[in-house]
Design an enzyme around this catalytic site. Structure first.
Site, PDB file in Angstrom:
ATOM      1  CB  CYS A  29       7.358  18.645  17.130  1.00  0.00           C
ATOM      2  SG  CYS A  29       8.165  18.076  15.624  1.00  0.00           S
ATOM      3  CB  CYS A  32       7.176  20.886  14.362  1.00  0.00           C
ATOM      4  SG  CYS A  32       6.638  19.176  14.213  1.00  0.00           S
TER       5      CYS A  32
END
Length: 107
Positions: A29, A32
């Site tokens: 991600c 992230c």
């Protein structure tokens, strides 16, 4: 440095009653990964006032399923052993996380 939450320790930490902030993330991600240093920065700044850490959804998944996490990154806030209504979804700047954390500490 941010705390590492796992399925084996997360409920115990939350049950302690102290303010807890959990960043649900994954290595694949992009947002992230961009937030990782932000979470570390906020964890260092609020050390002693809240447990702030990361929960890797690729390594663990029971708790994220239980919490209904469907998007990454998602940040959940807990106090007095309970999940609060506070929640952040998507990439966040440190100021946004700190604002929610200050709100959590004021609850």
């Amino acid at each position: 440095m941010a705390f590492k939450f796992t399925d084996s320790n997360v409920k115990e930490i939350i049950a302690s009653g102290q303010p807890v902030v959990i960043d649900f993330w994954a290595t694949w991600c992009g947002p992230c990964m961009a937030m990782a240093p932000v979470i570390d920065e906020v964890a260092a700044e609020y050390e002693g006032r809240a447990v702030i850490g990361k929960y890797n959804v690729d390594e663990e998944n029971d708790f994220c399923t239980e919490m209904g996490v469907r998007s990454l990154p998602t940040i959940l806030f807990f106090k007095d052993g309970q999940k609060t209504a506070l929640r952040l979804v998507g990439g966040q700047k440190a100021d946004a996380i700190k604002a929610k954390l200050d709100e959590l500490l004021g609850l």
